[in-house]
Design an enzyme around this catalytic site. Structure first.
Site, short mmCIF file in Angstrom:
data_model
loop_
_atom_site.label_atom_id
_atom_site.label_comp_id
_atom_site.label_asym_id
_atom_site.label_seq_id
_atom_site.Cartn_x
_atom_site.Cartn_y
_atom_site.Cartn_z
N GLY A 55 0.78 -1.24 0.00
CA GLY A 55 0.00 0.00 0.00
C GLY A 55 0.81 1.28 0.00
O GLY A 55 0.39 2.27 -0.60
N GLU A 109 4.02 4.38 6.01
CA GLU A 109 2.86 3.49 5.89
C GLU A 109 1.67 4.28 5.35
O GLU A 109 1.49 5.46 5.68
CB GLU A 109 2.55 2.90 7.29
CG GLU A 109 1.31 2.05 7.40
CD GLU A 109 1.35 0.75 6.60
OE1 GLU A 109 1.63 0.81 5.38
OE2 GLU A 109 1.05 -0.31 7.15
N ASP A 113 -4.25 1.17 11.09
CA ASP A 113 -5.59 0.79 11.52
C ASP A 113 -5.46 0.28 12.98
O ASP A 113 -5.43 1.06 13.92
CB ASP A 113 -6.10 -0.27 10.54
CG ASP A 113 -7.53 -0.66 10.75
OD1 ASP A 113 -8.19 -0.09 11.62
OD2 ASP A 113 -8.01 -1.56 10.03
N PHE A 162 -13.76 2.20 5.43
CA PHE A 162 -12.89 1.44 4.54
C PHE A 162 -12.64 2.30 3.31
O PHE A 162 -13.58 2.73 2.62
CB PHE A 162 -13.52 0.09 4.13
CG PHE A 162 -12.56 -0.72 3.32
CD1 PHE A 162 -11.52 -1.42 3.92
CD2 PHE A 162 -12.64 -0.74 1.93
CE1 PHE A 162 -10.59 -2.14 3.17
CE2 PHE A 162 -11.73 -1.46 1.17
CZ PHE A 162 -10.71 -2.15 1.79
N ASP A 169 -6.05 -0.65 -1.55
CA ASP A 169 -6.79 -1.52 -2.47
C ASP A 169 -8.07 -2.09 -1.86
O ASP A 169 -8.22 -2.14 -0.63
CB ASP A 169 -5.91 -2.70 -2.89
CG ASP A 169 -5.74 -3.70 -1.74
OD1 ASP A 169 -5.33 -3.28 -0.65
OD2 ASP A 169 -6.05 -4.89 -1.93
P1 5GP Z 1 -3.06 -2.49 10.77
O1 5GP Z 1 -2.00 -3.54 10.86
O2 5GP Z 1 -2.64 -1.15 11.30
O3 5GP Z 1 -4.37 -2.95 11.38
O4 5GP Z 1 -3.43 -2.34 9.27
C1 5GP Z 1 -2.58 -1.80 8.35
C2 5GP Z 1 -2.90 -2.32 6.96
O5 5GP Z 1 -4.28 -2.71 6.82
C3 5GP Z 1 -2.70 -1.23 5.95
O6 5GP Z 1 -1.38 -1.19 5.49
C4 5GP Z 1 -3.67 -1.63 4.87
O7 5GP Z 1 -3.06 -2.59 4.03
C5 5GP Z 1 -4.80 -2.33 5.59
N1 5GP Z 1 -5.92 -1.42 5.81
C6 5GP Z 1 -6.36 -0.93 6.99
N2 5GP Z 1 -7.42 -0.12 6.81
C7 5GP Z 1 -7.66 -0.09 5.48
C8 5GP Z 1 -8.63 0.59 4.65
O8 5GP Z 1 -9.51 1.35 5.08
N3 5GP Z 1 -8.55 0.35 3.32
C9 5GP Z 1 -7.61 -0.46 2.77
N4 5GP Z 1 -7.64 -0.59 1.46
N5 5GP Z 1 -6.70 -1.12 3.51
C10 5GP Z 1 -6.71 -0.92 4.85
#
Ligand code: 5GP
Length: 188
Positions: A55, A109, A113, A162, A169
């Site tokens: 991403g 990054e 999330d 989202f 993506d």
């Molecule tokens: P974390 O490990 O912080 O929960 O999530 C990070 C990864 O989750 C991001 O690099 C991304 O790939 C994915 N992600 C989290 N939220 C979203 C979102 O709203 N849309 C998309 N496309 N990917 C997300």
């Protein structure tokens, strides 16, 4: 067709509709602001950016092109695979090497999330003995955050939506949109 744009700024990516959330001009302003802060904080240093694939490839590339300070750029990726137990899912870091030792690292990054991805990377980085590690993210879902690391350069806090576009993506598609779109669950 994988994706399409209609005249109401809604897009279809695979089977879902998304509506415009943030225009590319605003994205550009936010990235400029982050770059300005990094220029001040890293004056006289040569930080090594670690973009997290897939991403963050667009955010990283935009960010480093707005910097005045000298920097190096590399990318890392968490590859998932299954362990011996069929249900056991483990993530494996690929792309790191010995260039980390003694370096000032800036993790780039696209979106934080839960924070789980970066928490893993911070933990994995320890063994490489960097001089310092900071974090730059474009979007931050504060309500979902479950970790306790500090985000040094946060572009934009967003609610628990989202989103796609600007590197993000839906099922592998939509990363190439220059604007950011949020999932639109209203009737078509
Ligand atoms: P974390 O490990 O912080 O929960 O999530 C990070 C990864 O989750 C991001 O690099 C991304 O790939 C994915 N992600 C989290 N939220 C979203 C979102 O709203 N849309 C998309 N496309 N990917 C997300």
């Amino acid at each position: 067709m994988v994706m399409s744009l209609d005249n109401t700024s809604r897009i279809k990516v695979r089977d879902k509709f998304f509506r415009l959330y943030l225009r590319k001009e605003k994205i550009d302003e936010i990235v400029c602001a982050i770059a300005g802060r990094i220029d001040v904080d890293y004056a006289g240093k040569t930080p090594l950016f670690l973009g997290i694939l897939n991403g963050a490839f667009i955010f990283t590339s935009d960010l480093v092109r707005k910097l005045q300070v000298q920097c190096e750029i590399s990318f890392v990726k968490y590859a998932s695979y299954h362990g011996l137990e069929s249900s056991e899912k483990i993530s494996r870091l690929i792309g790191l090497n010995e260039k980390i030792k003694g370096r000032d690292i800036i993790i780039a990054e696209d979106i934080v999330d839960t924070g789980f991805t970066i928490a893993n990377l911070l933990n994995d980085l320890k063994q490489y003995e960097p001089a310092s590690v900071s974090i730059a993210c474009f979007c931050f879902k504060k309500e979902s955050f479950r970790e306790d690391f500090k985000i040094n350069y946060c572009g934009l806090e967003i609610p628990n939506l989202f989103v796609v576009g600007y590197g993000l993506d839906y099922d592998g598609a939509g990363r190439n949109f220059p604007d950011i779109y949020q999932l639109d669950e209203s009737d078509v």
